[in-house]
Enzyme design. Structure first.
Site, PDB file in Angstrom:
ATOM      1  N   ARG A   1       3.461   8.006 -28.650  1.00  0.00           N
ATOM      2  CA  ARG A   1       3.463   6.790 -27.837  1.00  0.00           C
ATOM      3  C   ARG A   1       2.322   5.887 -28.276  1.00  0.00           C
ATOM      4  O   ARG A   1       1.342   6.341 -28.866  1.00  0.00           O
ATOM      5  CB  ARG A   1       3.247   7.145 -26.354  1.00  0.00           C
TER       6      ARG A   1
ATOM      7  N   LEU B   1       0.831  -1.230   0.000  1.00  0.00           N
ATOM      8  CA  LEU B   1       0.000   0.000   0.000  1.00  0.00           C
ATOM      9  C   LEU B   1       0.858   1.269   0.000  1.00  0.00           C
ATOM     10  O   LEU B   1       0.417   2.335   0.460  1.00  0.00           O
ATOM     11  CB  LEU B   1      -0.966  -0.006   1.202  1.00  0.00           C
ATOM     12  N   SER B   2       2.095   1.162  -0.517  1.00  0.00           N
ATOM     13  CA  SER B   2       2.951   2.369  -0.555  1.00  0.00           C
ATOM     14  C   SER B   2       2.501   3.314  -1.671  1.00  0.00           C
ATOM     15  O   SER B   2       2.823   4.495  -1.655  1.00  0.00           O
ATOM     16  CB  SER B   2       4.411   1.951  -0.801  1.00  0.00           C
TER      17      SER B   2
ATOM     18  N   TYR C   1      14.851   2.953 -13.238  1.00  0.00           N
ATOM     19  CA  TYR C   1      13.567   2.240 -13.325  1.00  0.00           C
ATOM     20  C   TYR C   1      13.594   1.283 -14.511  1.00  0.00           C
ATOM     21  O   TYR C   1      13.340   0.085 -14.362  1.00  0.00           O
ATOM     22  CB  TYR C   1      12.398   3.227 -13.470  1.00  0.00           C
TER      23      TYR C   1
ATOM     24  N   SER D   1       8.155  -3.510 -19.454  1.00  0.00           N
ATOM     25  CA  SER D   1       7.806  -2.219 -20.050  1.00  0.00           C
ATOM     26  C   SER D   1       8.539  -2.014 -21.365  1.00  0.00           C
ATOM     27  O   SER D   1       9.667  -2.503 -21.540  1.00  0.00           O
ATOM     28  CB  SER D   1       8.198  -1.095 -19.076  1.00  0.00           C
TER      29      SER D   1
ATOM     30  N   LEU E   1       1.242  11.420 -18.654  1.00  0.00           N
ATOM     31  CA  LEU E   1       0.435  12.376 -19.426  1.00  0.00           C
ATOM     32  C   LEU E   1      -1.041  12.343 -19.071  1.00  0.00           C
ATOM     33  O   LEU E   1      -1.630  13.390 -18.747  1.00  0.00           O
ATOM     34  CB  LEU E   1       0.605  12.099 -20.925  1.00  0.00           C
TER      35      LEU E   1
ATOM     36  N   LYS F   1      13.681  -3.124 -14.871  1.00  0.00           N
ATOM     37  CA  LYS F   1      12.811  -3.987 -15.693  1.00  0.00           C
ATOM     38  C   LYS F   1      13.673  -4.944 -16.521  1.00  0.00           C
ATOM     39  O   LYS F   1      13.393  -6.129 -16.625  1.00  0.00           O
ATOM     40  CB  LYS F   1      11.936  -3.132 -16.616  1.00  0.00           C
TER      41      LYS F   1
ATOM     42  N   ASN G   1       3.425  12.042 -12.972  1.00  0.00           N
ATOM     43  CA  ASN G   1       4.503  12.081 -13.978  1.00  0.00           C
ATOM     44  C   ASN G   1       3.926  11.869 -15.369  1.00  0.00           C
ATOM     45  O   ASN G   1       4.420  12.390 -16.345  1.00  0.00           O
ATOM     46  CB  ASN G   1       5.506  10.932 -13.724  1.00  0.00           C
TER      47      ASN G   1
ATOM     48  N   PHE H   1       3.187  -0.983 -23.306  1.00  0.00           N
ATOM     49  CA  PHE H   1       3.454   0.313 -23.902  1.00  0.00           C
ATOM     50  C   PHE H   1       2.856   1.349 -22.937  1.00  0.00           C
ATOM     51  O   PHE H   1       3.228   1.300 -21.743  1.00  0.00           O
ATOM     52  CB  PHE H   1       2.997   0.303 -25.376  1.00  0.00           C
TER      53      PHE H   1
ATOM     54  N   ARG I   1      11.448  16.909 -22.246  1.00  0.00           N
ATOM     55  CA  ARG I   1      11.743  16.331 -20.929  1.00  0.00           C
ATOM     56  C   ARG I   1      12.940  15.407 -21.095  1.00  0.00           C
ATOM     57  O   ARG I   1      12.906  14.496 -21.936  1.00  0.00           O
ATOM     58  CB  ARG I   1      10.522  15.563 -20.423  1.00  0.00           C
TER      59      ARG I   1
HETATM   60  C1  WQD Z   1       4.093  10.237 -22.430  1.00  0.00           C
HETATM   61  C2  WQD Z   1       4.334  11.476 -23.289  1.00  0.00           C
HETATM   62  C3  WQD Z   1       5.878  13.006 -22.307  1.00  0.00           C
HETATM   63  C4  WQD Z   1       3.487  14.332 -18.931  1.00  0.00           C
HETATM   64  C5  WQD Z   1       6.616   6.197 -18.729  1.00  0.00           C
HETATM   65  C6  WQD Z   1       7.515   5.065 -18.350  1.00  0.00           C
HETATM   66  C7  WQD Z   1       6.868   3.762 -18.713  1.00  0.00           C
HETATM   67  C8  WQD Z   1       5.552   3.694 -18.034  1.00  0.00           C
HETATM   68  C9  WQD Z   1       4.680   4.860 -18.483  1.00  0.00           C
HETATM   69  C10 WQD Z   1       5.478   2.683 -15.861  1.00  0.00           C
HETATM   70  C11 WQD Z   1       5.800  11.887 -23.319  1.00  0.00           C
HETATM   71  C12 WQD Z   1       4.498  13.641 -22.458  1.00  0.00           C
HETATM   72  C13 WQD Z   1       3.914  13.652 -20.076  1.00  0.00           C
HETATM   73  C14 WQD Z   1       3.233  15.724 -18.990  1.00  0.00           C
HETATM   74  C15 WQD Z   1       3.805  15.708 -21.318  1.00  0.00           C
HETATM   75  N1  WQD Z   1       5.745   3.736 -16.631  1.00  0.00           N
HETATM   76  N2  WQD Z   1       4.065  14.341 -21.241  1.00  0.00           N
HETATM   77  N3  WQD Z   1       3.398  16.351 -20.193  1.00  0.00           N
HETATM   78  O1  WQD Z   1       7.371   8.568 -20.394  1.00  0.00           O
HETATM   79  O2  WQD Z   1       6.194   7.347 -22.298  1.00  0.00           O
HETATM   80  O3  WQD Z   1       6.456   6.216 -20.115  1.00  0.00           O
HETATM   81  O4  WQD Z   1       5.367   6.062 -18.120  1.00  0.00           O
HETATM   82  O5  WQD Z   1       5.138   1.594 -16.184  1.00  0.00           O
HETATM   83  O6  WQD Z   1       7.678   2.694 -18.299  1.00  0.00           O
HETATM   84  O7  WQD Z   1       8.725   5.189 -19.087  1.00  0.00           O
HETATM   85  O8  WQD Z   1       4.871   8.099 -20.311  1.00  0.00           O
HETATM   86  O9  WQD Z   1       2.937   9.497 -19.743  1.00  0.00           O
HETATM   87  O10 WQD Z   1       5.205  10.104 -18.755  1.00  0.00           O
HETATM   88  O11 WQD Z   1       4.744  10.481 -21.178  1.00  0.00           O
HETATM   89  O12 WQD Z   1       3.967  16.319 -22.396  1.00  0.00           O
HETATM   90  O13 WQD Z   1       2.846  16.392 -17.988  1.00  0.00           O
HETATM   91  O14 WQD Z   1       3.631  12.561 -22.711  1.00  0.00           O
HETATM   92  O15 WQD Z   1       6.896  13.952 -22.602  1.00  0.00           O
HETATM   93  O16 WQD Z   1       6.086  12.407 -24.590  1.00  0.00           O
HETATM   94  P1  WQD Z   1       6.309   7.637 -20.863  1.00  0.00           P
HETATM   95  P2  WQD Z   1       4.404   9.572 -19.904  1.00  0.00           P
END
Ligand code: WQD
Length: 341
Positions: free
Chosen positions: A231, A33-34, A150, A125, A200, A154, A198, A178, A295
């Protein structure tokens, strides 16, 4: 059959538990539950009519893990989600990631071997591919040096499961996700990022709900049609269904090798701006966003060749981008209503 789902109160884990229980499997969840909340169990019960068994402890603790497996030696298979998964945080706290993500797997495998439990489905991943030279990405595409601790955990975990299978009865299926987004149609379970998201999709829905002032689009000068990164977004329910198929393949010994690897994507790549456009269409909300610099660590574009999973698992993602953004928004509104009560 009794299935252990580690991290089963988390985002992908909870959706997988719903699919498993809906198909009649008995599920036991281990979660510390972290990064999730206990009330997810009630919501899983509301959706699937059954509350899974649950034990709260950290799988990094060998004594607790071995005692658990000894007590539950009737487990048929393990689906292992429990791990820390924030790319940026892993750069800040690499040792926390290496200890948590790797020691837990080592303990699980030891516990399985000691109790003659053979089958494990591992949550991997597409991060392992880095920025691929050619697209779409197949399972044969070379794994590149991880861009973050991270991602490295994996890769290392995939190797640990593979090496263990050579010297024991362990059989594994490695599922390379994905970009999982969206939520269950009931809006009872979904992504619950702690703190500032973190990823999108949760950032979009929080910006749209007013929880965040606006969305920052990271990078708009990439070599892509609209300049923003691409993506392969996949609905979390499609992803969950693939886990049920994978665990059945293992338990029925239908695998072609002791270790099999499958990409779980839709095969379609969408840019950040395309996701925003879909969200605005399905939610009816005009999103406030700002184009920002890239980023660090982001790949420009990646999407999956899904033919192996389609042909071997008989699995194909069914939900399109609009259903993903629509379900994510419904989940965000359900969260807001709950807080408002
Ligand atoms: C997607 C796109 C960002 C946030 C990561 C991990 C992967 C999995 C999913 C765990 C990128 C852009 C994002 C924002 C943005 N994690 N973005 N503004 O980085 O493809 O994958 O998360 O299982 O292993 O690597 O996913 O959703 O962070 O980013 O523009 O506020 O959205 O730059 O192009 P990512 P994401």
């Amino acid at each position: 059959m009794k299935i252990l789902v580690t991290g089963g109160t988390g985002y992908i884990g909870s959706h997988t538990v719903v699919e498993l229980q809906s198909k009649g499997y008995e599920v036991i969840i281990v979660d510390d539950l972290s990064n999730s909340s206990i009330e997810v169990l009630d919501n899983i019960a509301k959706i699937s009519g059954k509350r899974p068994l649950f034990e709260k402890f950290n799988l990094v603790d060998p004594d607790k893990t071995y005692a658990f497996f000894k007590l539950h030696s009737d487990i048929s298979a393990v689906i292992h989600f429990a791990a820390h998964k924030a790319v940026g945080e892993s750069v800040e706290l690499p040792l926390m990631y290496y200890r948590n993500n790797i020691a837990s797997l080592v303990n699980i495998l030891q516990g399985m071997i000691s109790n003659n439990i053979r089958d494990i489905v591992f949550s991997s991943s597409c991060t392992v591919y880095g920025q691929p030279d050619t697209l779409p990405v197949s399972e044969e595409t070379a794994v590149q040096k991880a861009a973050s601790p991270y991602g490295n955990t994996k890769q290392i975990c995939e190797e640990i499961i593979t090496d263990t299978s050579f010297s024991s009865n362990i059989r594994g299926i490695l599922l390379r996700y994905f970009n999982p987004i969206g939520a269950h149609e009931t809006a009872l379970i979904g992504e619950l990022p702690l703190g500032v998201p973190n990823c999108l999709m949760p950032y979009i829905t929080q910006a749209a709900s007013g929880k965040r002032p606006f969305l920052r689009v990271w990078g708009h000068d990439y070599d892509t049609p609209d300049g923003t990164a691409i993506r392969d977004y996949i609905h979390v329910v499609d992803l969950a269904k693939a886990h049920v198929i994978a665990v059945e393949r293992l338990c029925n010994a239908n695998g072609k090798d002791k270790i099999e690897t499958f990409n779980l994507g839709t095969g379609n790549g969408y840019s950040v701006l395309e996701v925003i456009k879909s969200f605005e269409k399905t939610s009816g909300v005009k999103l406030k966003y700002e184009l920002n610099d890239r980023r660090p660590g982001d790949v420009v574009k990646i999407w999956a060749d899904t033919s192996l999973a389609n042909n071997e698992l008989g699995w194909k993602a069914e939900k399109g981008l609009d259903e993903m953004t629509d379900s994510a928004w419904k989940w965000e509104m359900a969260l807001a209503n709950k807080i408002a009560k």
